[in-house]
Motif scaffolding. Structure first.
Motif, PDB file in Angstrom:
ATOM      1  N   PRO A  40       0.798  -1.239   0.000  1.00  0.00           N
ATOM      2  CA  PRO A  40       0.000   0.000   0.000  1.00  0.00           C
ATOM      3  C   PRO A  40       0.826   1.283   0.000  1.00  0.00           C
ATOM      4  O   PRO A  40       0.499   2.237  -0.726  1.00  0.00           O
ATOM      5  CB  PRO A  40      -0.836  -0.132   1.280  1.00  0.00           C
ATOM      6  CG  PRO A  40      -1.004  -1.608   1.454  1.00  0.00           C
ATOM      7  CD  PRO A  40       0.282  -2.209   1.000  1.00  0.00           C
ATOM      8  N   GLN A  83       2.300   1.827  -3.428  1.00  0.00           N
ATOM      9  CA  GLN A  83       1.254   2.214  -4.371  1.00  0.00           C
ATOM     10  C   GLN A  83       0.876   3.688  -4.198  1.00  0.00           C
ATOM     11  O   GLN A  83       0.696   4.418  -5.176  1.00  0.00           O
ATOM     12  CB  GLN A  83       0.014   1.342  -4.178  1.00  0.00           C
ATOM     13  CG  GLN A  83       0.176  -0.099  -4.649  1.00  0.00           C
ATOM     14  CD  GLN A  83      -1.164  -0.784  -4.825  1.00  0.00           C
ATOM     15  OE1 GLN A  83      -2.070  -0.232  -5.450  1.00  0.00           O
ATOM     16  NE2 GLN A  83      -1.298  -1.993  -4.284  1.00  0.00           N
ATOM     17  N   GLN A  84       0.753   4.117  -2.962  1.00  0.00           N
ATOM     18  CA  GLN A  84       0.386   5.504  -2.694  1.00  0.00           C
ATOM     19  C   GLN A  84       1.452   6.464  -3.219  1.00  0.00           C
ATOM     20  O   GLN A  84       1.139   7.483  -3.839  1.00  0.00           O
ATOM     21  CB  GLN A  84       0.179   5.704  -1.197  1.00  0.00           C
ATOM     22  CG  GLN A  84      -0.328   7.091  -0.832  1.00  0.00           C
ATOM     23  CD  GLN A  84      -0.624   7.225   0.658  1.00  0.00           C
ATOM     24  OE1 GLN A  84      -0.494   6.269   1.412  1.00  0.00           O
ATOM     25  NE2 GLN A  84      -1.026   8.425   1.077  1.00  0.00           N
TER      26      GLN A  84
END
Length: 365
Positions: A155, A158-159
């Motif tokens: 995550p 990805q951010q």
């Protein structure tokens, strides 16, 4: 050593340094002759003089003696049957005639063994050898079906990637060729270690088994049974001219400054190449994660795998000007991540998380 002659156009380098083929622990030299291109790939053939291969030792495969002569069995994935048969059966007939053997092939789509039979042991050996060279040639032309990957889609990464995409489009959208369609799917960010052509379930299982054997043989020693902490930071381009970029990638390196990830990748490739499941293309694996690729522009559904350097595409590519991106985001920090597995990933697929469907997995801990 048997010299197999394959018909195709030749270059000066082909003549001076003919390519070598390694099959079953033996080495063959491709002697190339110039000929007009053949319109149908099934018609590609190889030629050999009468009795060629008669003295070839068959220590790499078994030739059984039967009541009627000799036979040898060869496991071949069903998608490759058509290359043995050839257009209107011509390749198979010619091979049988020249080696004085009979070649039995399972029905299309049915996995099984090809059986070569003949009254002379030398003929069976010659037919088997020539079949292996022919199949190796056509296997090399198949598009890859699987690849060894290390997921980078956590995550936080990805951010950061989505922030990178937003900033690039905000600051560089007027640069030639730059558009949102070039960016990787964040759920599929990964390192590619190597690509494979696996044509049936048996080959997929072999690859899965080999992954587990690698864990026992060297992976545990390299990783210490713990995840590897890496940093994803900085961007670089594949080709020579940043004004005509096709692939932009994020650089990946071990947080502790060691070369353990490089060792792991290189040894995996070495083991898979030795098994015959992977072709060796480079001396070392290039540790990178594709973030922009011009292949993605043409077809939004195009599988967003890392494009390995040197691999050609049949698609026409429209390069983009990456000069400003490289200047503004040269040291962009995507984040740190714990790598804990290597996947045998299926091309053109997705699992519930959005990452590639996995046929097998090697876990570090």
């Amino acid at each position: 050593m048997v010299f197999i002659v394959l018909r195709r156009s030749r270059s000066r380098m082909d003549v001076l340094r003919p390519p070598l083929i390694r099959i079953g622990g033996r080495v063959y030299r491709k002697n190339l002759i110039q000929e007009q291109p053949v319109p149908h790939e099934e018609e590609e053939d190889f030629c050999a003089g009468p009795g060629e291969g008669a003295d070839e030792p068959c220590d790499a495969f078994v030739v059984e003696e039967t009541e009627r002569g000799f036979q040898s069995r060869l496991e071949v994935p069903s998608p490759l049957y058509k290359y043995i048969i050839g257009k209107k059966g011509e390749t198979k007939k010619r091979l049988e005639t020249e080696t004085r053997t009979s070649i039995s092939i399972p029905k299309p789509g049915v996995e099984g063994e090809i059986v070569i039979t003949g009254q002379q042991r030398s003929g069976v050996i010659s037919a088997r050898t020539r079949l292996e060279v022919l199949l190796d040639s056509f296997r090399r032309r198949q598009p890859f079906t699987h690849f060894l990957s290390v997921p980078l889609n956590q995550p936080a990464i990805q951010q950061s990637f989505l922030h990178f995409k937003e900033e690039v489009l905000h600051k560089c959208s007027k640069d030639h060729g730059v558009s949102s369609s070039l960016f990787q799917n964040p759920a599929k960010l990964h390192l590619t270690i190597g690509t494979l052509v696996l044509l049936n379930e048996q080959e997929i299982q072999r690859a899965c088994d080999l992954l587990q054997q690698c864990k026992e043989d060297f992976v545990d020693q390299i990783t210490g049974g713990q995840p590897l902490t890496v940093e994803v930071a900085g961007v670089e381009y594949m080709n020579d001219d940043p004004a005509m970029t096709d692939v932009l990638y994020a650089k990946v390196h071990m947080k502790d400054g060691s070369d353990r990830l490089q060792m792991l990748a290189d040894q995996l490739v070495e083991r898979f190449v030795a098994s015959g499941l992977m072709l060796k293309e480079w001396d070392r694996v290039k540790l990178h994660a594709t973030v922009m690729n011009t292949l993605f522009r043409k077809d939004p559904t195009e599988e967003r795998s890392n494009t390995m350097p040197g691999k050609s595409s049949f698609k026409e590519r429209e390069s983009f000007n990456g000069q400003n991106i490289l200047k503004l985001f040269e040291n962009f920090h995507f984040g740190e991540v714990q790598l804990d597995s290597v996947h045998l990933s299926q091309r053109f697929s997705s699992d519930a998380s959005g990452y590639y469907a996995t046929s097998g997995q090697l876990c570090f801990s």
